[in-house]
Design a protein around this motif. Structure first.
Motif, PDB file in Angstrom:
ATOM      1  N   VAL A 148       0.871  -1.175   0.000  1.00  0.00           N
ATOM      2  CA  VAL A 148       0.000   0.000   0.000  1.00  0.00           C
ATOM      3  C   VAL A 148       0.905   1.221   0.000  1.00  0.00           C
ATOM      4  O   VAL A 148       1.743   1.373   0.883  1.00  0.00           O
ATOM      5  CB  VAL A 148      -0.936   0.012   1.235  1.00  0.00           C
ATOM      6  N   VAL A 162       1.354   4.723   0.867  1.00  0.00           N
ATOM      7  CA  VAL A 162       0.751   5.753   1.716  1.00  0.00           C
ATOM      8  C   VAL A 162       1.417   7.083   1.391  1.00  0.00           C
ATOM      9  O   VAL A 162       2.633   7.231   1.526  1.00  0.00           O
ATOM     10  CB  VAL A 162       0.907   5.401   3.213  1.00  0.00           C
ATOM     11  N   LEU A 164      -6.939   8.249   7.161  1.00  0.00           N
ATOM     12  CA  LEU A 164      -6.391   7.642   5.962  1.00  0.00           C
ATOM     13  C   LEU A 164      -7.549   7.636   4.970  1.00  0.00           C
ATOM     14  O   LEU A 164      -8.688   7.376   5.339  1.00  0.00           O
ATOM     15  CB  LEU A 164      -5.909   6.218   6.232  1.00  0.00           C
ATOM     16  N   SER A 165      -7.267   7.937   3.712  1.00  0.00           N
ATOM     17  CA  SER A 165      -8.320   8.042   2.715  1.00  0.00           C
ATOM     18  C   SER A 165      -7.947   7.270   1.458  1.00  0.00           C
ATOM     19  O   SER A 165      -6.790   7.272   1.035  1.00  0.00           O
ATOM     20  CB  SER A 165      -8.550   9.518   2.372  1.00  0.00           C
ATOM     21  N   PHE A 166      -8.963   6.630   0.864  1.00  0.00           N
ATOM     22  CA  PHE A 166      -8.765   5.919  -0.397  1.00  0.00           C
ATOM     23  C   PHE A 166      -9.966   6.177  -1.292  1.00  0.00           C
ATOM     24  O   PHE A 166     -11.114   5.966  -0.884  1.00  0.00           O
ATOM     25  CB  PHE A 166      -8.607   4.409  -0.168  1.00  0.00           C
ATOM     26  N   LEU A 193     -11.051   6.090   5.747  1.00  0.00           N
ATOM     27  CA  LEU A 193     -11.034   4.775   6.395  1.00  0.00           C
ATOM     28  C   LEU A 193     -11.327   4.981   7.876  1.00  0.00           C
ATOM     29  O   LEU A 193     -10.432   5.126   8.694  1.00  0.00           O
ATOM     30  CB  LEU A 193      -9.676   4.094   6.192  1.00  0.00           C
ATOM     31  N   ILE A 212      -9.101  -3.674   4.951  1.00  0.00           N
ATOM     32  CA  ILE A 212      -8.793  -2.666   3.935  1.00  0.00           C
ATOM     33  C   ILE A 212      -9.287  -3.101   2.559  1.00  0.00           C
ATOM     34  O   ILE A 212      -9.620  -2.262   1.733  1.00  0.00           O
ATOM     35  CB  ILE A 212      -7.293  -2.282   3.908  1.00  0.00           C
ATOM     36  N   TYR A 252     -12.668  -1.788   1.689  1.00  0.00           N
ATOM     37  CA  TYR A 252     -12.695  -0.424   1.158  1.00  0.00           C
ATOM     38  C   TYR A 252     -12.304  -0.413  -0.323  1.00  0.00           C
ATOM     39  O   TYR A 252     -12.299   0.636  -0.951  1.00  0.00           O
ATOM     40  CB  TYR A 252     -11.734   0.478   1.943  1.00  0.00           C
ATOM     41  N   ILE A 286      -9.255  -1.493  -1.468  1.00  0.00           N
ATOM     42  CA  ILE A 286      -7.811  -1.296  -1.608  1.00  0.00           C
ATOM     43  C   ILE A 286      -7.172  -2.590  -2.097  1.00  0.00           C
ATOM     44  O   ILE A 286      -7.402  -3.659  -1.530  1.00  0.00           O
ATOM     45  CB  ILE A 286      -7.187  -0.848  -0.265  1.00  0.00           C
ATOM     46  N   VAL A 313      -2.966   5.320  -0.779  1.00  0.00           N
ATOM     47  CA  VAL A 313      -3.805   5.748   0.338  1.00  0.00           C
ATOM     48  C   VAL A 313      -3.189   7.046   0.831  1.00  0.00           C
ATOM     49  O   VAL A 313      -1.966   7.149   0.942  1.00  0.00           O
ATOM     50  CB  VAL A 313      -3.838   4.682   1.454  1.00  0.00           C
TER      51      VAL A 313
END
Length: 178
Positions: free
Chosen positions: A85, A87, A140-142, A147, A154, A157, A159, A165
């Motif tokens: 992921v 970030v 944290l955003s996706f 989130l 995850i 969501y 991901i 993210v």
């Protein structure tokens, strides 16, 4: 030696001398049989690990002072049991975080904290981060969705491997969660 010594005693003493001589020769050949200071031993081990990691195509991307957890996560990533992921921070830095496939949002947050802690240690930074403060100030955003549920997986969501993210500042006001 006594003149009265029997041939058996003489043979026994010769065998004992041969054994001691063999033992001495083996100790000279075996570098691990001699005692060495702890720091020297750690240096030898670290050099061996660096050589093994540098030669392995699977592990060559890992830092030289790798932890066992980093090795196991890298292997899990190669076997498809984990995902990467990316970030993204506000300053543009992208942190490649590896988590297992069934990771929750809380697992991702812990992996981010572990990544930052290892990074600070490797760079010699003694600063500590209050993660409680960070998670109270940022989501944290996706894909435009925050989130918000730590226990939610995850992948629920949406991901997937190598998805970005981002950190998003929480809005102050009513219902902001403080």
């Amino acid at each position: 030696m006594d003149v009265d010594s029997s041939p058996r005693q003489i043979m026994s003493m010769e065998d004992s001398l041969k054994e001691n001589t063999e033992k001495d020769r083996m100790e000279e050949e075996d570098p691990f049989s001699k005692e060495m200071p702890h720091q020297d031993a750690m240096k030898v081990i670290k050099e061996g690990i660096e050589e093994a990691i540098g030669d392995d195509p699977l592990l060559c991307d890992l830092p030289t002072d790798v932890t066992p957890e980093e090795v196991s996560l890298q292997v899990a990533l190669e076997y498809g049991q984990a995902m990467l992921v990316n970030v993204c921070r506000e300053d543009g830095e992208v942190m490649p975080i590896v988590v297992l496939q069934g990771a929750s949002v809380l697992d991702l947050k812990k992996a981010i904290a572990r990544y930052i802690s290892l990074k600070f240690n490797r760079e010699g930074i003694t600063k500590s981060v209050s993660w409680r403060f960070v998670w109270r100030r940022y989501w944290l955003s996706f894909g435009g969705h925050n989130l918000t549920q730590d226990n939610k997986l995850i992948k629920d969501y949406g991901i997937k491997n190598k998805d970005p993210v981002t950190f998003v500042k929480r809005l102050k006001g009513k219902g902001a969660g403080y």
